[in-house]
Design an enzyme around this catalytic site. Structure first.
Site, short mmCIF file in Angstrom:
data_model
loop_
_atom_site.label_atom_id
_atom_site.label_comp_id
_atom_site.label_asym_id
_atom_site.label_seq_id
_atom_site.Cartn_x
_atom_site.Cartn_y
_atom_site.Cartn_z
N HIS A 77 14.52 43.71 3.88
CA HIS A 77 13.17 42.92 4.14
C HIS A 77 13.46 41.65 4.76
O HIS A 77 12.64 40.69 4.43
CB HIS A 77 12.77 42.85 2.59
CG HIS A 77 12.24 44.01 2.21
ND1 HIS A 77 10.83 44.32 2.34
CD2 HIS A 77 12.75 45.12 1.61
CE1 HIS A 77 10.62 45.28 1.65
NE2 HIS A 77 11.76 45.86 1.23
N LYS A 90 0.26 32.66 -0.57
CA LYS A 90 1.65 33.41 -0.39
C LYS A 90 2.69 32.31 -1.02
O LYS A 90 2.27 31.33 -1.47
CB LYS A 90 2.23 33.74 1.01
CG LYS A 90 1.81 32.35 2.08
CD LYS A 90 1.94 32.49 3.36
CE LYS A 90 1.25 33.29 4.17
NZ LYS A 90 1.63 34.66 4.65
N ARG A 91 3.94 32.98 -1.12
CA ARG A 91 4.87 32.09 -1.93
C ARG A 91 5.17 30.88 -1.15
O ARG A 91 4.88 30.92 0.05
CB ARG A 91 6.36 32.90 -2.05
CG ARG A 91 6.09 33.96 -3.22
CD ARG A 91 5.89 33.21 -4.47
NE ARG A 91 7.31 32.57 -4.86
CZ ARG A 91 8.05 32.75 -5.87
NH1 ARG A 91 7.88 33.87 -6.63
NH2 ARG A 91 9.17 31.88 -6.10
N LYS A 104 7.31 29.58 5.77
CA LYS A 104 5.84 30.03 5.84
C LYS A 104 4.94 28.81 6.27
O LYS A 104 3.81 29.00 6.61
CB LYS A 104 5.45 30.48 4.62
CG LYS A 104 6.20 31.81 4.15
CD LYS A 104 5.46 32.32 2.67
CE LYS A 104 6.31 33.75 2.45
NZ LYS A 104 5.59 34.82 2.96
N THR A 161 2.25 41.10 4.27
CA THR A 161 1.34 42.14 3.86
C THR A 161 0.09 41.41 3.42
O THR A 161 -0.92 41.97 3.58
CB THR A 161 1.67 42.83 2.54
OG1 THR A 161 2.21 42.13 1.52
CG2 THR A 161 2.84 43.92 3.31
N LYS A 212 -4.11 42.66 4.18
CA LYS A 212 -5.04 42.34 3.19
C LYS A 212 -6.33 41.46 3.82
O LYS A 212 -7.54 41.87 3.58
CB LYS A 212 -4.61 41.87 2.03
CG LYS A 212 -3.34 42.53 1.21
CD LYS A 212 -2.58 41.89 0.18
CE LYS A 212 -1.54 42.33 -0.35
NZ LYS A 212 -0.74 41.20 -1.22
C1 PLP Z 1 0.15 40.41 -0.91
C2 PLP Z 1 0.83 39.53 -1.69
C3 PLP Z 1 1.99 38.83 -1.42
C4 PLP Z 1 2.34 38.85 0.03
O1 PLP Z 1 1.85 37.86 0.95
P1 PLP Z 1 2.47 37.51 2.06
O2 PLP Z 1 1.20 36.68 2.89
O3 PLP Z 1 2.69 38.75 2.93
O4 PLP Z 1 3.84 36.82 2.05
C5 PLP Z 1 2.52 37.68 -2.36
N1 PLP Z 1 1.82 37.65 -3.37
C6 PLP Z 1 0.80 38.37 -4.14
C7 PLP Z 1 0.31 38.04 -5.40
C8 PLP Z 1 0.26 39.34 -3.13
O5 PLP Z 1 -0.88 40.11 -3.27
#
Ligand code: PLP
Length: 816
Positions: free
Chosen positions: A353, A544-545, A550, A652, A656
């Site tokens: 990952h 995101k985190r 990022k 991911t 979404k």
């Molecule tokens: C989808 C999701 C992530 C991943 O987000 P990225 O933008 O791909 O880092 C992190 N936290 C939550 C709560 C999510 O639903």
């Protein structure tokens, strides 16, 4: 399933499970009563699913993951059983709103971010496609911390998600597993004169399984997520008898039970603590023991073990499974080493990952020696044989042997868990096309050269049930009206929307859905945090985190640039923007926490500046988590996916958001590359360095200060932040952040700044033409088919697991 029975069941659970009358029941009681009503119906299908798997001796797929970021289950389960709408009506009949009841569900946040959420999407897809899938992990008493923002700073609070009980789980003490730590290894002689190892004088902990049903979408399949909780082992009782110090013995219980106490809140960073290694071994040992027990019920030998079981390792957190499966086969079941190794490798698959060095797990040999001495021996033997095979393949190439060794030499000897996972698996995959290529070219290059056939790509996906159908009912209904309902389980159907991007009335309706979702979110934000958002502005979203790679800070620099331009000339902001951030920072990650403080500092100044006439707003949304994502994503116009090229394995969140009609501004990183290919370059806002350009610039020498000196519009932004304009109480507060950019800028924000700002200008221009914008949104939605986790799971099943779906026929309900 009929109305009268559902109603009766709900009222009975209120009365007999919760022990409340209708009049004195609380919101929480009503949540529990509905959850139990749903659980009963799942349980009926659950038992029959498991019976079916036994009867046909299905190939089992075991997904081992330290994290499962499930989010709430009630709405999802109502949908899966197809009783969501009727439950709404039935509750209305009792004067209750389903949406209120749903809000009372505590949220299981047993994961940090993308990796844990992927595991949850995979469980959903395995059940929906009918694979005999099981999740194995840890039942953390405290999941990911709750984030509060106080005076602009992140403050962490413990996540007591089990405080009021959890209606979804069944505890199964009868399947508890003893797990050993410490002790020493004795050599003995087996029945046939062979040498056998005995791991003795260990401390024992008990793993107690808690099962959660994972419902497939309207197909009668209910799979199992089995999470393990640590309890004090049996020898605890013995001790009480022997040394008479009863109270101390009870106190000692704690030291074993802490193992499942808390999720480590590090994302993309190795925790490196004793307890973390114990957690990893704890759940792996429980899982392997459980898998072998289930297999042995119907098989006398291990000949079919690999044909009947696939074990997938979600990153290196469960990589100790390689040594544990060998230990179980060789030490406990007396299988000869070579045969045990064949079985192990044929059973295991490993998903990588990350390319980030700081995230790669390397455990000190000394720590292994102390906690898992037998496993260390096994790892040394695996390594000895592996090194021999490398030498045979590449004679005289000592440097290569050193690079590939599972044991890393150096000041402190370490076990490289990624190497162990690669050597012990028959399949290794990355999570997006670019990431899988980089793995082969970079981090795992030597391994890919030696066994190229082991390596493949499995681009991540997300479940369209939660991330479109359920979180965005307006868009879901519009899509269903246009192309029928099959897209929910066959996301490629969305292609049928592509021609409608040229249909003005459909495009307008997609725009109207987005507008309504934005108004909903504005109401929620006003009610929850007192924020005021204008639903006609562009919702520019980065969720995101919080991590430097990022580049939330790059986004913040752009906001300051917009602010300065608008200050001089309000018409510069022709397209008003609401810039939204949601992100948790690891509690020990200072730079990340300072970036949160900076975003809040910028928000305070920008939102309070009357010159801007409300055309620019900035908000940091506290406590980003699955349920908040489900609210923001349907309302997003712009999706920020701006990581430094080559750093984000897949992402991911990008999928979404695009699936819900947000347009992406992004770099050529992770799955962005494939998203752009799918939706077409004209429907994606691309900017920034490529991976090759990043590496070249690093090699030839990158000078961020030179970029700053040459670029007055960038300099103005950096100087303003550095001067304390956004931190009046402490003018030097953000100096370290800016100095770090000027001196190092590891993630090349300054180099990408101009391209990013220019691209954002194109975004603004496009937003001013709603018809064009929403037509682009339709083209995004229409091409998201391949980003369903159903597609991902089918690829794993076919190319790695060799598994086929199993149909579950439900027997008619027999109440005799
Ligand atoms: C989808 C999701 C992530 C991943 O987000 P990225 O933008 O791909 O880092 C992190 N936290 C939550 C709560 C999510 O639903």
């Amino acid at each position: 399933m009929d109305d009268a029975t559902l109603r009766r069941a709900f009222l009975d659970h209120l009365q007999y499970s919760q022990g409340k009358s209708r009049a004195n029941s609380t919101d929480l009681d009503r949540f529990f009563a509905l959850a139990f009503t749903v659980r009963d119906r799942l349980t009926y299908r659950w038992a029959q699913t498991q019976e079916t798997y036994s009867k046909v001796d299905a190939k089992r797929i075991y997904y081992l993951s330290a994290e499962f970021l499930l989010g709430r289950a009630l709405a999802n389960n109502l949908q899966a059983l197809d009783i969501y709408e009727r439950s709404k009506e039935l509750l209305r009949g009792a004067g209750l709103e389903l949406s209120d009841v749903l809000e009372d569900e505590p949220e299981p946040g047993l994961g940090n971010g993308g990796l844990g959420r992927l595991a949850a999407c995979f469980l959903d897809s395995m059940a929906t496609l009918g694979y005999a899938g099981y999740g194995y992990g840890i039942r953390y008493e405290f999941g990911i911390f709750e984030q509060e923002i106080k005076n602009g700073w992140q403050v962490e609070r413990p996540d007591e998600w089990l405080r009021f009980g959890n209606p979804w789980e069944y505890v199964r003490p009868e399947y508890a597993v003893p797990v050993n730590f410490g002790g020493r290894v004795e050599g003995g002689i087996g029945a046939n004169g062979e040498i056998v190892a005995r791991w003795v004088d260990t401390q024992q902990v008990l793993g107690v399984p808690f099962d959660t049903p994972i419902a497939g979408f309207r197909n009668n399949t209910v799979n199992t997520l089995r999470l393990w909780q640590a309890r004090a082992g049996n020898e605890f009782d013995l001790k009480v008898f022997n040394d008479g110090d009863y109270v101390r013995a009870v106190e000692d219980k704690n030291s074993s039970e802490v193992i499942s106490k808390v999720l480590y809140p590090n994302d993309q960073n190795q925790a490196g603590r004793d307890l973390r290694l114990k957690q990893e071994y704890f759940f792996v040992a429980c899982a392997i023991s459980d898998i072998v027990r289930r297999y042995k019920k119907t098989h006398k030998t291990f000949d079919e073990f690999a044909a009947k079981n696939a074990i997938q390792l979600n990153d290196t957190h469960p990589a100790i499974a390689v040594a544990e499966l060998m230990r179980v086969l060789v030490d406990l079941h007396r299988i000869p080493w070579d045969r045990a190794w064949e079985i192990t490798v044929a059973t295991l698959g490993y998903t990588n990952h990350t390319l980030l060095q700081e995230a790669l797990e390397r455990w000190p040999v000394a720590m292994f020696e102390r906690l898992l001495p037998r496993h260390l021996q096994i790892i040394y033997e695996i390594n000895r044989r592996f090194i021999r095979s490398v030498m045979a393949r590449f004679p005289g190439d000592d440097a290569r042997v050193r690079r590939m060794s599972i044991i890393e030499e150096g000041n402190e000897k370490k076990v490289a868990m990624a190497h162990l996972a690669v050597v012990g698996s028959h399949a290794v995959n990355g999570v997006a096309a670019l990431h899988s290529d980089l793995l082969k070219r970079d981090v795992l290059r030597d391994f890919a050269e030696m066994t190229p056939a082991k390596f493949s790509n499995k681009t991540n996906g997300v479940t369209p049930r939660r991330w479109l159908w359920s979180c965005n009912p307006r868009l879901g209904a519009l899509i269903t009206e246009a192309i029928g309902p099959n897209w929910v389980t066959n996301l490629d159907d969305l292609q049928k929307l592509a021609p409608l991007a040229n249909d003005a009335s459909f495009v307008e309706r997609v725009g109207a859905v987005k507008r309504a979702n934005k108004a909903d979110f504005a109401n929620y934000a006003a009610k929850t945090w007192g924020f005021r958002f204008d639903p006609d502005s562009m919702y520019d979203v980065q969720i995101k985190r919080l991590h430097e790679y990022k580049r939330q800070l790059l986004n913040a620099l752009h906001v300051v640039r917009l602010y300065l331009d608008a200050k001089r000339d309000p018409s510069a902001l022709a397209a008003p923007r609401t810039v939204l951030f949601g992100a948790k920072a690891a509690p020990g990650y200072r730079a990340a926490k300072l970036i949160i403080k900076l975003i809040n500092g910028i928000a305070e100044i920008v939102n309070g500046d009357v010159d801007l006439q409300g055309r620019l707003r900035v908000a940091f949304l506290p406590n980003y988590r699955v349920s908040l994502a489900e609210r923001i994503i349907p309302a997003a116009d712009l999706s920020e996916q701006i990581s430094t090229a080559g750093k984000e394995a897949s992402g991911t969140g990008n999928m979404k958001l695009s699936m819900n009609g947000a347009l992406t501004i992004g770099t050529l990183d992770g799955a962005n590359v494939e998203i752009r290919d799918a939706v077409g370059p004209e429907n994606f806002f691309l900017f920034g360095l490529t991976t090759e350009e990043v590496t070249d610039l690093q090699r030839t020498g990158y000078s961020p200060r030179a970029v700053y000196d040459k670029n007055p519009r960038l300099k103005e932004v950096i100087d303003l932040i550095g001067s304390g304009f956004f931190s009046a109480d402490d003018p030097s507060m953000f100096r370290p952040l800016m100095d770090n950019l000027l001196d190092h800028d590891t993630y090349m924000l300054l180099e990408d700044f101009d391209a990013y700002v220019a691209c954002q200008k194109q975004v603004s221009d496009a937003f001013l033409d709603p018809r064009k914008w929403h037509a682009m949104a339709v083209r995004n939605i229409a091409h998201m088919g391949m980003f369903s986790s159903d597609r991902t799971i089918r690829e794993y099943a076919k190319e790695i697991w060799g598994a086929e779906p199993v149909k579950v026929e439900l027997r008619p309900y027999d109440d005799g």
